[in-house]
Design a protein around this motif. Structure first.
Motif, PDB file in Angstrom:
ATOM      1  N   MET A   1       0.686  -1.283  -0.068  1.00 29.44           N
ATOM      2  CA  MET A   1      -0.084   0.085   0.109  1.00 29.44           C
ATOM      3  C   MET A   1       0.658   1.192   0.092  1.00 29.44           C
ATOM      4  SD  MET A   1      -3.505   0.638   1.864  1.00 29.44           S
ATOM      5  CE  MET A   1      -3.164   1.528   3.406  1.00 29.44           C
ATOM      6  N   SER A   2       0.551   2.346  -0.688  1.00 22.94           N
ATOM      7  CA  SER A   2       1.124   3.498  -0.800  1.00 22.94           C
ATOM      8  C   SER A   2       1.220   4.302   0.348  1.00 22.94           C
ATOM      9  CB  SER A   2       0.493   4.094  -2.068  1.00 22.94           C
ATOM     10  OG  SER A   2       1.171   5.491  -2.122  1.00 22.94           O
ATOM     11  N   SER A   3       2.356   5.140   0.666  1.00 20.97           N
ATOM     12  CA  SER A   3       2.204   6.096   1.705  1.00 20.97           C
ATOM     13  C   SER A   3       1.372   7.386   1.455  1.00 20.97           C
ATOM     14  CB  SER A   3       3.857   6.286   2.388  1.00 20.97           C
ATOM     15  OG  SER A   3       4.317   6.929   1.069  1.00 20.97           O
ATOM     16  N   GLU A   4       1.214   7.559   0.388  1.00 20.95           N
ATOM     17  CA  GLU A   4       0.310   8.610  -0.384  1.00 20.95           C
ATOM     18  C   GLU A   4      -0.966   8.833   0.014  1.00 20.95           C
ATOM     19  OE1 GLU A   4       0.763   8.479  -4.485  1.00 20.95           O
ATOM     20  OE2 GLU A   4       2.984   8.913  -4.292  1.00 20.95           O
ATOM     21  N   LYS A   5      -1.722   9.927   0.344  1.00 18.44           N
ATOM     22  CA  LYS A   5      -3.012   9.996   0.546  1.00 18.44           C
ATOM     23  C   LYS A   5      -3.910   9.320  -0.441  1.00 18.44           C
ATOM     24  CE  LYS A   5      -6.595  13.038   2.433  1.00 18.44           C
ATOM     25  NZ  LYS A   5      -7.183  12.286   3.323  1.00 18.44           N
ATOM     26  N   PRO A   6      -4.911   8.456  -0.133  1.00 12.44           N
ATOM     27  CA  PRO A   6      -5.559   7.601  -1.065  1.00 12.44           C
ATOM     28  C   PRO A   6      -6.259   8.622  -1.980  1.00 12.44           C
ATOM     29  CG  PRO A   6      -5.995   6.827   1.378  1.00 12.44           C
ATOM     30  CD  PRO A   6      -5.076   8.203   1.303  1.00 12.44           C
ATOM     31  N   LEU A   7      -6.470   8.291  -3.286  1.00 12.74           N
ATOM     32  CA  LEU A   7      -7.412   9.002  -4.220  1.00 12.74           C
ATOM     33  C   LEU A   7      -8.786   8.361  -3.965  1.00 12.74           C
ATOM     34  CD1 LEU A   7      -5.025   9.153  -7.306  1.00 12.74           C
ATOM     35  CD2 LEU A   7      -5.635  11.102  -5.771  1.00 12.74           C
ATOM     36  N   ARG A   8      -9.808   9.404  -4.224  1.00 12.88           N
ATOM     37  CA  ARG A   8     -11.140   9.242  -4.341  1.00 12.88           C
ATOM     38  C   ARG A   8     -11.356   8.890  -5.746  1.00 12.88           C
ATOM     39  NH1 ARG A   8     -14.678  12.421  -3.062  1.00 12.88           N
ATOM     40  NH2 ARG A   8     -16.260  10.962  -1.858  1.00 12.88           N
ATOM     41  N   HIS A  31      -6.364   2.902  -2.682  1.00 11.34           N
ATOM     42  CA  HIS A  31      -7.379   3.948  -3.107  1.00 11.34           C
ATOM     43  C   HIS A  31      -8.727   3.746  -2.570  1.00 11.34           C
ATOM     44  CE1 HIS A  31      -4.018   6.081  -4.848  1.00 11.34           C
ATOM     45  NE2 HIS A  31      -3.646   5.053  -5.523  1.00 11.34           N
ATOM     46  N   ASP A  32      -9.479   4.764  -2.654  1.00 14.84           N
ATOM     47  CA  ASP A  32     -10.990   4.690  -2.374  1.00 14.84           C
ATOM     48  C   ASP A  32     -11.693   4.715  -3.680  1.00 14.84           C
ATOM     49  OD1 ASP A  32     -13.440   4.478  -0.813  1.00 14.84           O
ATOM     50  OD2 ASP A  32     -13.111   6.612  -0.275  1.00 14.84           O
ATOM     51  N   VAL A  33     -12.447   3.601  -3.787  1.00 21.26           N
ATOM     52  CA  VAL A  33     -13.455   3.788  -4.995  1.00 21.26           C
ATOM     53  C   VAL A  33     -14.826   4.308  -4.603  1.00 21.26           C
ATOM     54  CG1 VAL A  33     -14.622   2.481  -6.691  1.00 21.26           C
ATOM     55  CG2 VAL A  33     -12.358   1.939  -6.390  1.00 21.26           C
ATOM     56  N   VAL A  34     -15.488   5.483  -4.790  1.00 21.95           N
ATOM     57  CA  VAL A  34     -16.357   5.940  -4.416  1.00 21.95           C
ATOM     58  C   VAL A  34     -17.566   5.567  -4.980  1.00 21.95           C
ATOM     59  CG1 VAL A  34     -15.115   8.105  -3.397  1.00 21.95           C
ATOM     60  CG2 VAL A  34     -16.053   8.022  -5.759  1.00 21.95           C
ATOM     61  N   ALA A  35     -17.449   5.096  -6.266  1.00 22.26           N
ATOM     62  CA  ALA A  35     -18.689   4.728  -7.132  1.00 22.26           C
ATOM     63  C   ALA A  35     -18.372   3.963  -8.191  1.00 22.26           C
ATOM     64  CB  ALA A  35     -19.787   5.839  -7.376  1.00 22.26           C
ATOM     65  N   ILE A  36     -19.098   3.104  -8.697  1.00 24.07           N
ATOM     66  CA  ILE A  36     -19.146   2.487  -9.965  1.00 24.07           C
ATOM     67  C   ILE A  36     -20.193   2.893 -10.963  1.00 24.07           C
ATOM     68  CG2 ILE A  36     -18.957   0.448 -11.469  1.00 24.07           C
ATOM     69  CD1 ILE A  36     -17.537  -0.930  -9.057  1.00 24.07           C
ATOM     70  N   PRO A  52     -14.995  13.077  -7.044  1.00 24.66           N
ATOM     71  CA  PRO A  52     -14.022  12.260  -6.905  1.00 24.66           C
ATOM     72  C   PRO A  52     -12.692  12.990  -7.382  1.00 24.66           C
ATOM     73  CG  PRO A  52     -15.014  11.770  -8.914  1.00 24.66           C
ATOM     74  CD  PRO A  52     -15.876  12.616  -7.914  1.00 24.66           C
ATOM     75  N   ASP A  53     -11.671  12.514  -6.979  1.00 25.88           N
ATOM     76  CA  ASP A  53     -10.282  13.180  -7.524  1.00 25.88           C
ATOM     77  C   ASP A  53      -9.684  12.587  -8.908  1.00 25.88           C
ATOM     78  OD1 ASP A  53      -9.521  14.205  -4.866  1.00 25.88           O
ATOM     79  OD2 ASP A  53      -9.255  12.225  -4.157  1.00 25.88           O
ATOM     80  N   LEU A  54     -10.259  11.252  -9.347  1.00 26.40           N
ATOM     81  CA  LEU A  54      -9.918  10.778 -10.590  1.00 26.40           C
ATOM     82  C   LEU A  54     -11.049   9.664 -10.870  1.00 26.40           C
ATOM     83  CD1 LEU A  54      -7.571   9.730 -12.284  1.00 26.40           C
ATOM     84  CD2 LEU A  54      -7.014   8.158 -10.545  1.00 26.40           C
ATOM     85  N   ALA A  55     -11.214   9.790 -12.229  1.00 25.72           N
ATOM     86  CA  ALA A  55     -12.119   8.843 -12.830  1.00 25.72           C
ATOM     87  C   ALA A  55     -11.456   8.167 -13.949  1.00 25.72           C
ATOM     88  CB  ALA A  55     -13.407   9.879 -13.698  1.00 25.72           C
ATOM     89  N   PHE A  56     -11.725   6.935 -13.708  1.00 27.16           N
ATOM     90  CA  PHE A  56     -11.377   5.908 -15.009  1.00 27.16           C
ATOM     91  C   PHE A  56     -12.682   5.660 -15.981  1.00 27.16           C
ATOM     92  CE2 PHE A  56      -8.134   4.781 -11.919  1.00 27.16           C
ATOM     93  CZ  PHE A  56      -7.167   4.404 -12.568  1.00 27.16           C
ATOM     94  N   VAL A  57     -12.600   6.226 -17.223  1.00 27.17           N
ATOM     95  CA  VAL A  57     -13.630   6.307 -17.970  1.00 27.17           C
ATOM     96  C   VAL A  57     -13.441   5.447 -18.944  1.00 27.17           C
ATOM     97  CG1 VAL A  57     -15.298   7.903 -19.167  1.00 27.17           C
ATOM     98  CG2 VAL A  57     -14.081   8.517 -17.162  1.00 27.17           C
TER      99      VAL A  57
END
Length: 150
Positions: A1-8, A31-36, A52-57
């Motif tokens: 697991m990364s030491s960086e803050k998790p992305l939403r 990381h935290d998956v907020v929704a699908i 969210p911070d990031l979206a995989f589309v």
């Protein structure tokens, strides 16, 4: 697991098995998956609601090839960092619809790691010659904003 803050992270994918596998991988990476979301309407509603911070589309969703519009609106209107995740890279427009890069399907864990490293650090963590072709960053992607990792 990364030491960086998790992305939403918002996963925009209509193939549920792929979405769940990606969710599991992202969670394993800390990381935290907020929704699908499986459709453009659901993706935009979840984006507005959850910020969210990031979206995989994915490009092709349950309501058709609407992923480009989703990416454009998430990036432009909601300031979400977007990565395409698709087997159909020919549908990505020349302006990249605001996305920072593309992960080719079928994706690899290494490709997802590279993509996450790219958006969190603003650059690849491995030399270009060591990089796989699974993740391809777009050179013209906006660099002035980075994911909100506060």
């Amino acid at each position: 697991m990364s030491s960086e803050k998790p992305l939403r992270i918002l996963v925009v994918e209509d193939e549920i098995l792929i979405a769940l596998e990606l969710e599991s991988l992202l969670q394993d990476l800390g990381h935290d998956v907020v929704a699908i979301a499986a459709s453009s309407g659901d993706a935009l509603a979840r984006g507005r609601e959850l910020k969210p911070d990031l979206a995989f589309v994915d490009i092709h969703l349950s309501d058709g090839p609407t992923g480009v519009d989703v990416a454009r609106r998430l990036a432009g209107e909601l300031q979400v960092t977007v990565l395409f995740m698709t087997a159909n890279t020919k549908r990505i427009p020349e302006d990249f619809a605001g996305a920072w890069g593309v992960i080719a399907k079928p994706y690899t864990e290494r490709g997802v790691r590279e993509a996450l490293g790219y958006v969190t650090a603003g650059q690849l963590r491995e030399p270009d010659e060591a990089r796989t072709v699974t993740f391809v960053p777009f050179g013209a992607a906006p660099r002035e904003r980075s994911p909100q990792v506060s």
